[in-house]
Motif scaffolding. Structure first.
Motif, PDB file in Angstrom:
ATOM      1  N   TRP A 146       6.441  49.107  48.941  1.00 55.90           N
ATOM      2  CA  TRP A 146       5.612  48.008  49.073  1.00 55.90           C
ATOM      3  C   TRP A 146       4.415  46.974  48.268  1.00 55.90           C
ATOM      4  O   TRP A 146       3.275  47.879  48.470  1.00 55.90           O
ATOM      5  CB  TRP A 146       5.123  47.058  50.486  1.00 55.90           C
ATOM      6  N   PRO A 169       2.124  45.957  45.757  1.00 55.87           N
ATOM      7  CA  PRO A 169       1.699  44.210  46.388  1.00 55.87           C
ATOM      8  C   PRO A 169       1.809  43.633  44.896  1.00 55.87           C
ATOM      9  O   PRO A 169       1.806  43.880  43.628  1.00 55.87           O
ATOM     10  CB  PRO A 169       0.312  45.134  46.151  1.00 55.87           C
ATOM     11  N   LYS A 170       2.078  42.169  45.823  1.00 56.10           N
ATOM     12  CA  LYS A 170       2.674  41.147  44.381  1.00 56.10           C
ATOM     13  C   LYS A 170       2.124  40.224  43.875  1.00 56.10           C
ATOM     14  O   LYS A 170       0.513  40.085  44.969  1.00 56.10           O
ATOM     15  CB  LYS A 170       3.937  40.136  44.808  1.00 56.10           C
ATOM     16  N   ARG A 213      -1.680  31.014  43.184  1.00 54.79           N
ATOM     17  CA  ARG A 213      -2.328  29.709  44.112  1.00 54.79           C
ATOM     18  C   ARG A 213      -2.215  30.085  45.716  1.00 54.79           C
ATOM     19  O   ARG A 213      -2.031  29.428  46.475  1.00 54.79           O
ATOM     20  CB  ARG A 213      -1.580  28.635  44.267  1.00 54.79           C
ATOM     21  N   GLY A 214      -2.638  31.806  45.747  1.00 53.99           N
ATOM     22  CA  GLY A 214      -3.002  31.947  46.799  1.00 53.99           C
ATOM     23  C   GLY A 214      -1.597  32.650  48.086  1.00 53.99           C
ATOM     24  O   GLY A 214      -2.120  33.044  48.830  1.00 53.99           O
ATOM     25  N   ALA A 227       2.022  34.852  47.674  1.00 49.45           N
ATOM     26  CA  ALA A 227       2.630  35.833  46.917  1.00 49.45           C
ATOM     27  C   ALA A 227       3.813  35.406  46.316  1.00 49.45           C
ATOM     28  O   ALA A 227       4.250  34.851  46.196  1.00 49.45           O
ATOM     29  CB  ALA A 227       3.372  36.986  47.621  1.00 49.45           C
ATOM     30  N   ARG A 264       4.053  32.816  51.745  1.00 50.63           N
ATOM     31  CA  ARG A 264       2.426  33.424  52.775  1.00 50.63           C
ATOM     32  C   ARG A 264       3.052  34.669  52.753  1.00 50.63           C
ATOM     33  O   ARG A 264       2.355  35.784  53.894  1.00 50.63           O
ATOM     34  CB  ARG A 264       1.920  32.088  53.957  1.00 50.63           C
ATOM     35  N   PRO A 273       5.550  38.699  52.849  1.00 46.78           N
ATOM     36  CA  PRO A 273       5.355  38.999  51.966  1.00 46.78           C
ATOM     37  C   PRO A 273       7.094  38.918  51.706  1.00 46.78           C
ATOM     38  O   PRO A 273       7.455  39.279  50.573  1.00 46.78           O
ATOM     39  CB  PRO A 273       5.957  40.705  52.796  1.00 46.78           C
ATOM     40  N   ALA A 297      -2.422  36.203  29.879  1.00 49.38           N
ATOM     41  CA  ALA A 297      -3.781  36.249  30.081  1.00 49.38           C
ATOM     42  C   ALA A 297      -3.881  37.888  30.677  1.00 49.38           C
ATOM     43  O   ALA A 297      -5.192  37.738  30.429  1.00 49.38           O
ATOM     44  CB  ALA A 297      -4.362  35.380  31.005  1.00 49.38           C
ATOM     45  N   ALA A 298      -3.022  38.306  31.316  1.00 48.54           N
ATOM     46  CA  ALA A 298      -3.686  39.728  31.925  1.00 48.54           C
ATOM     47  C   ALA A 298      -3.149  40.569  30.297  1.00 48.54           C
ATOM     48  O   ALA A 298      -2.871  42.007  30.896  1.00 48.54           O
ATOM     49  CB  ALA A 298      -2.225  39.731  33.044  1.00 48.54           C
ATOM     50  N   GLY A 299      -2.784  40.299  29.466  1.00 48.98           N
ATOM     51  CA  GLY A 299      -2.928  41.245  28.207  1.00 48.98           C
ATOM     52  C   GLY A 299      -1.483  41.707  28.286  1.00 48.98           C
ATOM     53  O   GLY A 299      -0.637  42.392  27.428  1.00 48.98           O
ATOM     54  N   THR A 304      -0.285  42.201  41.178  1.00 50.66           N
ATOM     55  CA  THR A 304      -1.313  41.525  41.685  1.00 50.66           C
ATOM     56  C   THR A 304      -1.607  41.791  39.937  1.00 50.66           C
ATOM     57  O   THR A 304      -1.294  43.596  39.411  1.00 50.66           O
ATOM     58  CB  THR A 304      -2.166  42.626  42.387  1.00 50.66           C
ATOM     59  N   GLY A 305      -2.099  40.412  39.298  1.00 50.95           N
ATOM     60  CA  GLY A 305      -2.338  40.713  38.268  1.00 50.95           C
ATOM     61  C   GLY A 305      -1.752  40.368  37.326  1.00 50.95           C
ATOM     62  O   GLY A 305      -2.051  39.966  35.901  1.00 50.95           O
ATOM     63  N   ARG A 343       0.295  42.087  35.855  1.00 48.09           N
ATOM     64  CA  ARG A 343       0.552  42.823  34.615  1.00 48.09           C
ATOM     65  C   ARG A 343       1.966  43.965  34.442  1.00 48.09           C
ATOM     66  O   ARG A 343       2.102  44.312  33.372  1.00 48.09           O
ATOM     67  CB  ARG A 343      -0.263  43.859  34.462  1.00 48.09           C
ATOM     68  N   ARG A 344       1.877  44.719  35.569  1.00 52.97           N
ATOM     69  CA  ARG A 344       3.611  45.045  35.543  1.00 52.97           C
ATOM     70  C   ARG A 344       4.225  44.707  36.327  1.00 52.97           C
ATOM     71  O   ARG A 344       4.377  44.237  37.528  1.00 52.97           O
ATOM     72  CB  ARG A 344       2.801  46.660  36.533  1.00 52.97           C
TER      73      ARG A 344
END
Lengths: 186, 381
Positions: B239, B241-242, B246-247, B249, B270, B272, B294-296, B327-328, B330-331
């Motif tokens: 699992w 983390p996604k 706006r809060g 997943a 809200r 998973p 924005a996360a590069g 999360t973030g 990026r990946r």
């Protein structure tokens, strides 16, 4: 189901997460720094060292500790020790968020918290302290603790959890200082 | 080969359930392209051995879902809410698809979906293995590929989680769809188990899909459901983390047509599970693109991951890829690839995809016309 989320702004500053692909040198006080071990699966001590090498700690005003374990659950105590041991270099730290973690990353009530009093003792200029997690104590495992403490600058102490250990609520006397006390249920 | 030198436009047949919205949307796209209506070959006819194809037809295979009689024949269960029976469904469905292929080949019709691809796409273990072998980023899994040991119940799940250092996993029926039977499981130490799922276990121990996502907090509850699911085959994956929007997943459904990522939606929840029927909602695609940048990261690289996943099924015209942003933002990893993942009514194509202004169905019709055109050019040159 999970109403907790990562703040985009903390202590009035936009949150920037490390590790980060971009060059982040320079403006230590213009963002709230967030450390997250989960994204690149780096051990916290390595990420902490990278942070100290990359950002001038003396300029940092706000800091958030995101997931501090790579994948498995681990206690927060070593993280608190690292923060406290470097406290003399953070001469302007005003805001700290311990455990900016959401349910997609870890069951928040299972976060293995610890005694957080040392951060209040080590950062006398701290105006804002937010602590998430610590709702579901398990015998023989570390839980959230707060000992009686006097602090001259703190204006906001915020706990976000699915419940607080009784002694934490007992020890905090909101009448004693100009403070806010907020407990948010999951 | 006769079709490639023939300048006549393609004549479509669609295997589906007559009257189903999927068939209707495809017919609209065919009509909009100025082509004669597709001939509908019903799944009921296929299952009764009565499917007929015409020489030169281009055959689209669509979902057998949303038809009570077809569902009953495939699953062998009267109650459509039941979760169990997916192994039988898989055996009968893939057999029916092979029957379609046999009948089509016998009459000189051409399939847009290869039976071998469909058999892999409807087995999450095989699909994970194929994607991993193709270098597509996927969540780690102890049940990947045809050689993985079967998961016989909750004890096996716990063992695989412990051995793999995976305290958080998705447990999925190998042949499930639409989050049916899926559990997001989290463990920490002995006896601490939590699961989020839409499965409901009734008093007799039967499992039902519900529209409510609930939390199970005792190991006994989780074990009872997993043990009941296990005979149909289980797939496990970490699992991840996604990312959130706006809060909520967030993940993406990206449709890949003929090798190109043409359509994308963000799905947020809200829980998973981001499926719309479980409380998921459409997120904001522009915001997601901005978050990636924005996360590069690069939006193009994210779409390239989906196209690589599509390339793993070269004999299938269109797949729907579930892309999981970490999360973030990026990946990215590919959660699932869906054979019938194109039901995104009225959604038009991504800028620069070649499908601007086209819905997913029109994009597929255009791709077939384009292929036919290329064949003609190749044949006449």
């Amino acid at each position: 189901m999970n109403s907790v989320e990562h703040p985009e702004v903390f202590h009035g500053l936009p949150v920037l997460t490390l590790p980060c692909a971009e060059d982040v040198g320079g403006s230590a006080g213009s963002v709230a720094w967030r450390l997250d071990c989960g994204q690149e699966e780096v051990p916290f001590p390595d990420l902490w060292r990278h942070f100290l090498d990359t950002v001038d700690p003396a300029g940092a005003r706000a800091l958030l500790i995101g997931p501090w374990r790579e994948d498995d659950y681990s206690v927060l105590a070593p993280v608190v020790e690292l923060l406290v041991s470097a406290a003399d270099r953070f001469t302007d730290l005003r805001a700290l968020f311990l455990a900016d973690v959401v349910g997609e990353e870890c069951e928040v009530s299972w976060l293995a918290m610890c005694d957080i009093t040392p951060v209040l003792e080590a950062f006398p200029l701290l105006e804002e302290l937010t602590v998430r997690g610590g709702g579901e104590g398990v015998p023989d495992e570390a839980t959230l603790e707060l000992r009686p403490v006097r602090h001259g600058a703190l204006k906001s102490l915020r706990f976000e959890s699915g419940g607080l250990p009784g002694h934490v609520a007992d020890y905090w006397d909101p009448e004693g200082e100009e403070s806010r006390y907020v407990a948010v249920s999951e | 080969m006769s079709r490639s030198v023939n300048s006549a436009p393609p004549r479509f047949a669609v295997v589906g359930n007559p009257g189903n919205r999927r068939v209707g949307l495809f017919q609209e796209a065919v009509r909009a392209a100025g082509l004669p209506p597709a001939r509908v070959v019903s799944w009921l006819d296929v299952l009764n051995g009565a499917a007929v194809f015409l020489p030169g037809e281009t055959v689209r295979v669509d979902s057998p879902g949303e038809d009570a009689e077809v569902e009953r024949l495939l699953r062998g269960v009267e109650d459509p809410t039941r979760v169990e029976g997916s192994a039988r469904w898989y055996a009968r469905f893939t057999s029916a698809v092979r029957e379609v292929a046999r009948a089509a080949a016998g009459s000189g019709a051409v399939l847009l979906d290869a039976p071998g691809d469909i058999a892999v796409l409807f087995d999450k273990r095989l699909c994970h293995g194929v994607l991993a072998a193709a270098g597509v980023p996927v969540p780690a899994s102890p049940t990947s590929g045809p050689a993985a040991p079967p998961v016989r119940g909750w004890a096996d799940v716990r063992g695989l989680m412990a051995d793999g250092g995976m305290p958080r996993v998705f447990v999925k029926p190998a042949h499930g769809s639409s989050a049916s039977g899926v559990l997001a499981v989290e463990t920490a130490g002995p006896g601490r188990v939590r699961a989020t799922t839409s499965v409901e276990r009734d008093g007799a121990g039967r499992l039902h899909n519900s529209l409510r996502v609930r939390r199970l907090t005792t190991e006994g509850e989780v074990a009872a459901i997993v043990d009941a699911l296990a005979p149909d085959g289980l797939h496990l994956e970490r699992w991840l983390p996604k990312a959130s929007q706006r809060g909520r997943a967030a993940d993406l459904r990206v449709v890949v047509v003929d090798g190109r990522a043409t359509h994308a939606v963000v799905r947020t929840s809200r829980s998973p599970m981001t499926n719309l029927h479980l409380g998921g909602a459409r997120g904001d695609l522009d915001e997601a693109r901005a978050a990636v940048t924005a996360a590069g990261g690069s939006w193009g690289a994210a779409l390239a991951v989906c196209e690589r996943a599509g390339d793993a099924f070269p004999d299938t015209l269109c797949v729907g890829v579930d892309l999981l942003p970490s999360t973030g933002w990026r990946r990215f990893a590919v959660g699932e690839v869906n054979a019938f993942g194109d039901l995104l009514p009225r959604l038009t194509g991504l800028p620069g995809s070649g499908a601007e202004g086209l819905d997913t169905y029109a994009a597929q019709v255009a791709a077939v016309l384009n292929r036919a055109g290329n064949h003609r050019v190749a044949a006449s040159s």
